[in-house]
Design a protein around this motif. Structure first.
Motif, PDB file in Angstrom:
ATOM      1  N   PHE A  81       1.461   4.196  -3.429  1.00  0.00           N
ATOM      2  CA  PHE A  81       2.581   3.798  -2.584  1.00  0.00           C
ATOM      3  C   PHE A  81       3.374   4.971  -1.991  1.00  0.00           C
ATOM      4  CE2 PHE A  81       1.856   0.017  -5.209  1.00  0.00           C
ATOM      5  CZ  PHE A  81       1.782  -0.956  -4.215  1.00  0.00           C
ATOM      6  N   CYS A  82       3.075   6.183  -2.408  1.00  0.00           N
ATOM      7  CA  CYS A  82       3.848   7.323  -1.912  1.00  0.00           C
ATOM      8  C   CYS A  82       2.974   8.471  -1.421  1.00  0.00           C
ATOM      9  CB  CYS A  82       4.795   7.854  -3.004  1.00  0.00           C
ATOM     10  SG  CYS A  82       5.943   6.610  -3.623  1.00  0.00           S
ATOM     11  N   GLU A  83       1.661   8.261  -1.342  1.00  0.00           N
ATOM     12  CA  GLU A  83       0.763   9.342  -0.939  1.00  0.00           C
ATOM     13  C   GLU A  83      -0.205   8.806   0.114  1.00  0.00           C
ATOM     14  OE1 GLU A  83      -0.044  13.028  -0.688  1.00  0.00           O
ATOM     15  OE2 GLU A  83       0.944  12.601  -2.602  1.00  0.00           O
ATOM     16  N   LEU A  84      -0.106   9.348   1.324  1.00  0.00           N
ATOM     17  CA  LEU A  84      -1.072   8.978   2.357  1.00  0.00           C
ATOM     18  C   LEU A  84      -2.438   9.543   1.984  1.00  0.00           C
ATOM     19  CD1 LEU A  84       1.049   9.684   5.579  1.00  0.00           C
ATOM     20  CD2 LEU A  84       0.560   7.460   4.572  1.00  0.00           C
ATOM     21  N   TYR A  85      -3.483   8.836   2.368  1.00  0.00           N
ATOM     22  CA  TYR A  85      -4.867   9.234   2.068  1.00  0.00           C
ATOM     23  C   TYR A  85      -5.135   9.319   0.568  1.00  0.00           C
ATOM     24  CZ  TYR A  85      -4.755  10.340   7.005  1.00  0.00           C
ATOM     25  OH  TYR A  85      -4.600  10.259   8.355  1.00  0.00           O
ATOM     26  N   ALA A  86      -4.611   8.316  -0.153  1.00  0.00           N
ATOM     27  CA  ALA A  86      -4.955   8.188  -1.569  1.00  0.00           C
ATOM     28  C   ALA A  86      -5.263   6.721  -1.817  1.00  0.00           C
ATOM     29  CB  ALA A  86      -3.796   8.642  -2.446  1.00  0.00           C
TER      30      ALA A  86
ATOM     31  N   GLY B  27      -7.053   4.733   3.033  1.00  0.00           N
ATOM     32  CA  GLY B  27      -6.033   5.078   2.050  1.00  0.00           C
ATOM     33  C   GLY B  27      -4.651   5.234   2.635  1.00  0.00           C
ATOM     34  N   LEU B  28      -4.402   4.597   3.770  1.00  0.00           N
ATOM     35  CA  LEU B  28      -3.100   4.713   4.428  1.00  0.00           C
ATOM     36  C   LEU B  28      -2.214   3.495   4.197  1.00  0.00           C
ATOM     37  CD1 LEU B  28      -4.240   6.056   7.922  1.00  0.00           C
ATOM     38  CD2 LEU B  28      -2.978   7.339   6.216  1.00  0.00           C
ATOM     39  N   GLY B  29      -2.838   2.311   4.054  1.00  0.00           N
ATOM     40  CA  GLY B  29      -2.137   1.042   4.180  1.00  0.00           C
ATOM     41  C   GLY B  29      -0.925   0.821   3.306  1.00  0.00           C
ATOM     42  N   SER B  30      -1.112   0.829   1.970  1.00  0.00           N
ATOM     43  CA  SER B  30      -0.009   0.497   1.065  1.00  0.00           C
ATOM     44  C   SER B  30       1.131   1.486   1.209  1.00  0.00           C
ATOM     45  CB  SER B  30      -0.508   0.474  -0.382  1.00  0.00           C
ATOM     46  OG  SER B  30      -1.484  -0.524  -0.539  1.00  0.00           O
ATOM     47  N   CYS B  31       0.785   2.764   1.289  1.00  0.00           N
ATOM     48  CA  CYS B  31       1.807   3.804   1.410  1.00  0.00           C
ATOM     49  C   CYS B  31       2.526   3.717   2.754  1.00  0.00           C
ATOM     50  CB  CYS B  31       1.159   5.175   1.232  1.00  0.00           C
ATOM     51  SG  CYS B  31       2.305   6.542   1.487  1.00  0.00           S
ATOM     52  N   ALA B  32       1.766   3.600   3.839  1.00  0.00           N
ATOM     53  CA  ALA B  32       2.375   3.564   5.173  1.00  0.00           C
ATOM     54  C   ALA B  32       3.281   2.348   5.332  1.00  0.00           C
ATOM     55  CB  ALA B  32       1.288   3.561   6.246  1.00  0.00           C
ATOM     56  N   THR B  33       2.848   1.196   4.804  1.00  0.00           N
ATOM     57  CA  THR B  33       3.670  -0.012   4.905  1.00  0.00           C
ATOM     58  C   THR B  33       4.927   0.136   4.048  1.00  0.00           C
ATOM     59  OG1 THR B  33       1.714  -1.365   5.326  1.00  0.00           O
ATOM     60  CG2 THR B  33       3.689  -2.520   4.615  1.00  0.00           C
ATOM     61  N   GLN B  34       4.786   0.719   2.893  1.00  0.00           N
ATOM     62  CA  GLN B  34       5.958   0.964   2.028  1.00  0.00           C
ATOM     63  C   GLN B  34       6.952   1.885   2.721  1.00  0.00           C
ATOM     64  OE1 GLN B  34       8.604   2.839   0.089  1.00  0.00           O
ATOM     65  NE2 GLN B  34       6.845   4.136  -0.442  1.00  0.00           N
TER      66      GLN B  34
END
Length: 661
Positions: free
Chosen positions: A101-106, A126-133
């Motif tokens: 939730f806090c790291e893009l590309y993870a 690996g962008l979705g959850s973090c980018a939306t958060q």
């Protein structure tokens, strides 16, 4: 160098270069990740979260995904998968919740030591959850797994309170994510209900057996989507009972690479299609993502179908001498096709996943389809003949329609002036479109009366000579050879709305070019007048239906009776009005049946039909478009059995209106 320029040069040094950190990478540049900072970007942020639940279900964990659309524009996605791992990660020496939730590309979809997680994944980047958060006003995450309940809370991209963890007796593992897109990030967060229903329906199509449930708090409605047999069931639904071939379904798996120096990857393809004369559809999906612009699958389908059908047309001598070959459009006019492909390596055109560019996918799908189509055509000669003949019909219809469009443009181009005259058209002086009115009147005699009665400042007149062509039964070629219709369209000035087969528009219509604020149909109050009025309405309905929809078309009511007394003349438009007027008169009076428009004196015409203060106009509005279509078809179309049946059932109601001796 000027002093100002020198100061700027000095300020631009090594400390001028800055990088965006943490949530700022998304919050200040959402379009880079989501493709837009408007509603489209906001919609894509939702799809990123949904994708993670779909990937989990497709791996065999959970058969239901629930989405809730709240009144305050917040969103919740709940799945019954394994639950996102959030605890401490020994390999990364960090908590998994920070990585997710806090790291893009993870994420958990990259290849690791234990093999491949999520072989075919929607959210591989690996962008979705973090980018939306990062782009949310707040986000709450609840996970059930390992006998525990895990909770996280974020505000504007920052975690508040850390990871909360407690033992929990749950019925199922899974993940619940609730968040509200941030208006500081997106210009619009009001995702329409139609977007959710369309996306979930599409995902149900390409994920056979997976059930999607949508709860909409605003409308208090629940929607469910599930296709047990995936794209085959979907094509059955779309096609109904109108298909003229059976549904064909092909599936295969293969491996290959886009370039010799690139890694090999796995490809799985599902393709289903049938031919239908009333409905056509092309939809491409890859790793469950709907490819709005297609890319590789679209090119493959076009290449394969054109190649095989053109080959069989030639071999069977179906083309006329010197006839041009078919295009894919001629096939598409009667084709319902859905492809559903999956690959372990995917090259999307961009993060919004609306098109894929894999060379191997295009080549493999093209060859696979060519092979299957050739076998299908050889083994199913009856269906093959139907398809070939229909494609040729579509091709020749397209070519005729294109010629018609060119001819219409020629006929309707230019202004109505001295060099492009319309017979007996009488224009008005005003050039203000908001004031100008055009009266379509019945015959030359009505033209004379209306010309004398009108206000020449803003009222123009065009006569129709006799009963015009029935535009609901005639083809476009006949319609545009009709001088009266072409003249009427020239005077209107807005072009025509031509829709050839399957809604492929060949239109010249532009509402902004309409030269009139009101189009007023003015005919005699008798059977002939009513029929002429109906035929004019049918013409407008077929050729410029938007004018009716936006309320530009009116009918001028003509009085049925003229009631004269010694001092005054009254006009009645119905028998009821006549009786009401007569009941109030004290002295002698005379009742005259109103004459045709051409026989009325100018004062009467002005008072009853043309004066905006005293005339009666009926605005033509299709309250129920479907009903309007049915009745036009019934009375003016080719539905002869329906017309006969209607007259038998309802004809007695209109006996007093029959114009016979």
């Amino acid at each position: 160098m000027s002093k100002e320029k020198q100061n700027k040069a000095e300020r631009y040094g090594n400390t001028s270069i800055k990088s965006l950190k943490g949530a700022e990478r998304v919050r200040l540049r959402p379009a880079v990740i989501f493709g837009s900072d408007g509603i489209e970007g906001c919609q894509h942020s939702f799809f990123e979260i949904l994708s993670n639940s779909i990937d989990e279900a497709r791996e065999g964990f959970g058969k239901v995904i629930e989405v809730t659309r709240f009144k305050d524009r917040s969103i919740m996605v709940k799945d019954y998968g394994r639950g996102i791992p959030l605890d401490y990660n020994e390999n990364e020496k960090r908590y998994n919740w920070e990585l997710v939730f806090c790291e893009l590309y993870a994420g958990g979809k990259y290849k690791n030591n234990s093999g491949e997680n999520y072989e075919f994944s929607l959210g591989l980047n690996g962008l979705g959850s973090c980018a939306t958060q990062y782009s949310s006003e707040y986000m709450d995450v609840t996970v059930f797994r390992d006998g525990m309940r895990y909770d996280l809370h974020f505000e504007k991209g920052e975690n508040v309170g850390g990871l909360k963890k407690q033992k929990w007796d749950y019925e199922s593992t899974g993940t619940i994510i609730k968040w509200r897109p941030d208006l500081e990030v997106f210009t619009d967060i009001n995702i329409p209900l139609e977007y959710y229903t369309e996306v979930l329906r599409k995902q149900a199509v390409v994920n056979a057996g997976l059930k999607f449930i949508l709860y909409d708090e605003e409308s208090d409605r629940v929607f469910e989507y599930c296709y047990e047999n995936g794209i085959v069931d979907y094509i059955k639904e779309v096609s109904g009972d109108k298909a003229f071939t059976d549904i064909q379904y092909y599936e295969t798996s293969t491996r290959g690479r886009d370039r010799e120096d690139k890694p090999e990857y796995k490809l799985k393809m599902q393709i289903a299609f049938c031919f239908n004369n009333e409905v056509n559809l092309l939809e491409y999906y890859h790793n469950s993502s709907f490819l709005e612009y297609g890319g590789a699958p679209d090119k493959a389908v076009k290449n394969a179908f054109v190649y095989v059908i053109d080959k069989f047309l030639k071999s069977q001598g179906k083309y006329n001498k010197d006839e041009s070959r078919i295009t894919f459009q001629d096939i598409q006019d009667s084709l319902i096709l859905v492809s559903n492909s999956f690959s372990t390596i995917t090259s999307y055109e961009n993060q919004t996943k609306k098109s894929i560019t894999n060379k191997f996918i295009q080549e493999a799908m093209t060859e696979f389809l060519k092979e299957k189509l050739e076998v299908y055509f050889i083994e199913n000669k009856v269906e093959c003949t139907k398809i070939l003949e229909q494609v040729l019909v579509n091709k020749r219809s397209r070519e005729t329609a294109e010629k018609t469009r060119v001819n219409i443009k020629k006929k309707l181009s230019g202004n109505v002036d001295i060099s492009n005259r319309v017979k007996k058209f009488v224009d008005c002086r005003s050039k203000d479109v908001n004031k100008r009115e055009i009266y379509i009147v019945e015959g030359d005699s009505a033209l004379g009366s209306c010309k004398l009665a009108r206000d020449a400042e803003f009222q123009a007149i065009i006569p129709v000579r006799g009963k015009i062509l029935n535009c609901l039964k005639a083809d476009y070629d006949s319609i545009f050879k009709n001088e009266i219709i072409v003249d009427l369209l020239k005077v209107l000035g807005c072009g025509v709305e031509i829709k050839s087969k399957h809604n492929r528009e060949l239109s010249t219509f532009d509402l902004n070019n309409l030269r009139w604020s009101k189009i007023i149909i003015c005919t005699d109050a008798d059977v002939d007048g009513y029929q002429i009025r109906t035929l004019i309405l049918a013409m407008l309905y077929r050729l410029v239906p938007t004018l009716i929809q936006v309320g530009k078309v009116f009918i001028a009511e003509s009085p049925l009776f003229e009631i004269r007394t010694k001092d005054k003349t009254y006009f009645a438009y119905t028998d009821k009005e006549k009786n009401e007027i007569v009941s109030k008169l004290k002295g002698k009076y005379t009742i005259l049946r109103s004459k045709g428009l051409g026989e009325n004196d100018p004062d009467m015409m002005w008072q009853t039909t043309m004066n905006p203060e005293t005339r009666r106009l009926i605005q033509v509005v299709p309250d129920d478009i479907k009903k309007t279509e049915e009745f036009f078809d019934l009375f003016l179309g080719d539905n002869l059995p329906g017309r006969k049946s209607y007259i038998e059932e309802h004809g007695h109601k209109y006996l007093d209106m029959i114009d016979v001796m």
